[in-house]
Enzyme design. Sequence first.
Site, mmCIF file in Angstrom:
data_model
loop_
_atom_site.group_PDB
_atom_site.id
_atom_site.type_symbol
_atom_site.label_atom_id
_atom_site.label_comp_id
_atom_site.label_asym_id
_atom_site.label_seq_id
_atom_site.Cartn_x
_atom_site.Cartn_y
_atom_site.Cartn_z
ATOM 1 N N HIS A 322 61.142 11.687 60.790
ATOM 2 C CA HIS A 322 60.286 12.881 60.903
ATOM 3 C C HIS A 322 59.486 13.050 59.611
ATOM 4 O O HIS A 322 60.033 13.057 58.510
ATOM 5 C CB HIS A 322 61.102 14.138 61.208
ATOM 6 N N ALA A 323 58.162 13.203 59.755
ATOM 7 C CA ALA A 323 57.266 13.173 58.598
ATOM 8 C C ALA A 323 57.523 14.336 57.635
ATOM 9 O O ALA A 323 57.811 15.451 58.050
ATOM 10 C CB ALA A 323 55.815 13.229 59.075
ATOM 11 N N HIS A 352 47.912 16.087 57.676
ATOM 12 C CA HIS A 352 48.837 17.214 57.537
ATOM 13 C C HIS A 352 49.711 17.049 56.282
ATOM 14 O O HIS A 352 49.830 17.958 55.457
ATOM 15 C CB HIS A 352 49.704 17.305 58.795
ATOM 16 N N GLU A 353 50.295 15.878 56.141
ATOM 17 C CA GLU A 353 51.219 15.653 55.023
ATOM 18 C C GLU A 353 50.495 15.671 53.689
ATOM 19 O O GLU A 353 50.984 16.236 52.713
ATOM 20 C CB GLU A 353 51.982 14.332 55.207
ATOM 21 N N HIS A 356 50.052 19.034 52.320
ATOM 22 C CA HIS A 356 51.219 19.516 51.559
ATOM 23 C C HIS A 356 51.158 19.001 50.124
ATOM 24 O O HIS A 356 51.372 19.739 49.168
ATOM 25 C CB HIS A 356 52.521 18.992 52.181
ATOM 26 N N GLU A 380 51.670 24.735 55.923
ATOM 27 C CA GLU A 380 51.491 23.929 57.132
ATOM 28 C C GLU A 380 50.035 23.903 57.614
ATOM 29 O O GLU A 380 49.677 23.098 58.467
ATOM 30 C CB GLU A 380 52.395 24.451 58.254
ATOM 31 N N HIS A 480 63.640 20.137 63.968
ATOM 32 C CA HIS A 480 63.776 21.278 63.062
ATOM 33 C C HIS A 480 65.036 22.109 63.286
ATOM 34 O O HIS A 480 65.379 22.933 62.454
ATOM 35 C CB HIS A 480 62.527 22.159 63.154
ATOM 36 N N TYR A 490 54.803 27.075 61.678
ATOM 37 C CA TYR A 490 53.833 26.233 62.392
ATOM 38 C C TYR A 490 52.970 27.060 63.338
ATOM 39 O O TYR A 490 51.809 26.736 63.572
ATOM 40 C CB TYR A 490 54.541 25.114 63.157
HETATM 41 O O1 X8Z Z 1 57.160 19.019 61.445
HETATM 42 C C1 X8Z Z 1 55.947 18.925 61.346
HETATM 43 C C2 X8Z Z 1 55.321 18.113 60.224
HETATM 44 C C3 X8Z Z 1 56.143 18.109 58.997
HETATM 45 S S1 X8Z Z 1 56.109 19.613 58.141
HETATM 46 C C4 X8Z Z 1 55.156 16.681 60.669
HETATM 47 N N1 X8Z Z 1 55.158 19.520 62.281
HETATM 48 C C5 X8Z Z 1 55.714 20.273 63.400
HETATM 49 C C6 X8Z Z 1 56.425 19.372 64.375
HETATM 50 O O2 X8Z Z 1 56.291 18.146 64.290
HETATM 51 O O3 X8Z Z 1 57.137 19.881 65.243
HETATM 52 C C7 X8Z Z 1 53.704 19.505 62.289
HETATM 53 C C8 X8Z Z 1 53.308 20.170 63.565
HETATM 54 C C9 X8Z Z 1 54.523 20.912 64.061
HETATM 55 ZN ZN ZN Z 2 54.231 20.170 57.439
#
Ligand code: X8Z
Ligand code: ZN
Length: 581
Positions: A322-323, A352-353, A356, A380, A480, A490
């Site tokens: 997960h990024a 997105h990254e 950050h 975010e 998450h 988000y």
């Molecule tokens: O978790 C993330 C990022 C890392 S902060 C990749 N996002 C949420 C997800 O993947 O559920 C970005 C969009 C929503």
């Molecule tokens: Zn993020």
Amino acid sequence: MDAHAQRATKKNAEKFLAEVEANLKDLSEEAARTAWVRATYITYDTSWLEARISAELTKLSVQYANEAKRYDRTDLPADMRRKMNILKQSITLPAPSEEGAADRLSEITTRLDNAYATGTIEFGGETVPQNQTEILMRTLRDPEQLEEVWTKWRENSKAMKDDYVAMVEIANEGARELGYADLGQMWRSNYDMDPDAFAEEVDRLWGQVKPLYDNLHCAVKYSLNEEYGDEVVPLDQPIRADLLGNMWAQSWGSIYDLVKPEGIEAEAVDIEAALKAHGYTPLKMVQQAESFFTSLGFEPLPETFYERSQITKPVGREVVCHASAWNLNDEDDLRIKMCTEVNADDFQTVHHELGHNFYQRAYSKQDYLFRNDPNDGFHEAIGDMVALSITPAYLQEIGLIDEAPPAEADLPILMQKALDGVAFLPFGLLVDKWRWQVFSGELQPNEWNDGWWALREEYQGIRPPAERPADAFDPGAKYHIPGNTPYMRYFLARILQFQFYKAACDQIGWEGPLHRCSFYGSEEVGQRFNAMLEKGNSQPWQDSLEEFTGTREMDGSAMVEYFRPLMDYLEEQNAGRNCGW
Ligand code: X8Z
Ligand code: ZN
């Protein structure tokens, strides 16, 4: 220093904060480096090390939060008061002071995170790792196979439930010791407003954008009905969650081909095809995203970023795919950790990254406790706001497409963007609505899964492909939840992203339709944006928002304006249809 011997004077508060900032900086650097090693090389030992240091950090943070309370009635200047509040509010998972609680908590959280990252499914005679299951959900089109992958991935999370039950109990106890009703209230307290007012605020924002979602949902339901028929997609029911091109039905861009606007010849840009045709590698995608930020006047990333980041999935060891974006030393040791593939989703995610990372760098000169965003939606939103500038004109400018599509392509392009951004809204909202109910005890463990699906149906209008078994723990199938990352950020980011973007477009004097604006190359926007980013968490988010956008309120109307042409089209398409669920 024996804190209890100190009187709660301003002078002692100063000494206290100086000591806190020095100690937390030190320990959190060590914790971050340990966490990096564990996340990029999951073994028994790296997990052991991370659990130990994160327990230590939790204990110290809780101790400081309690000590900060002693200054509640001391007359302090605004910046010191803010630091005290940050100390009291910003622990994601507090442990109670009882001997051993912090250690138990961090063993559990490390185990949960590992369980997610190392989960696999058996499919088509192969063992498929977590990140590839996501790709299957994006690309398969056979409802039976989709159901199989979707259901098998949720077998993994059943085993997380006992740990999650124990975790909620410990962290709630920790929150109560700090003076909160439960952990949900503690999370809601971190927005420079009353926690109940914050809950109302997110509902207000949802109300602004819900008509857009409802219309998108209806159009997608009808297109899927055409594709799969009445049996798989009955028009009077919520949509089956596994048909939307995403493991969690949170963004639907991958089914664009099934739901694109009818009767329009022009097409949205196929970013994946364009990236592949131009020989893009994951590294080149990151460099391209970096060049957007440097075009705004931001300094290039340090050499060490490219030496130390995990840009693709390493072979032969377990990692968290997960990024995420990191600043290991709060100076310039910036990195991303991704398992990047060449596709449109990951092109979005690298922007997105990096958002950050550029934010982390911008506020790194603040005092330690202010090195953060003032509202967790800001962090975010940065990269996503930049990604809105990936217009056809921009893609042409960087040579990814030869010719910008004609104006008739606006609708398909907006549809493509709505499938990701608009579809995401109710999901972004409900994940923490569920956690708030879990933390408050409104949902008991035996009701957790049904409560999850009640929210999924109410807000997203989706349903599982088949009845869920009694022992299912479906929320755990989303990173998450076992990863313990708050999620309302988000949802807020989706709103803020458009607000920031509209402000930037106003700053460059853009007069065309909002969705065609790109502020690529504008140093003026870069400077004003950086001024906000540099402030970090040193002032309330309302002040930062006002400095950049001129308003003190989060507001969904920029998003509504952006999608206006699509909304008009969808309303026309949906006239007389059986919308809703
Ligand atoms: O978790 C993330 C990022 C890392 S902060 C990749 N996002 C949420 C997800 O993947 O559920 C970005 C969009 C929503
Ligand atoms: Zn993020």
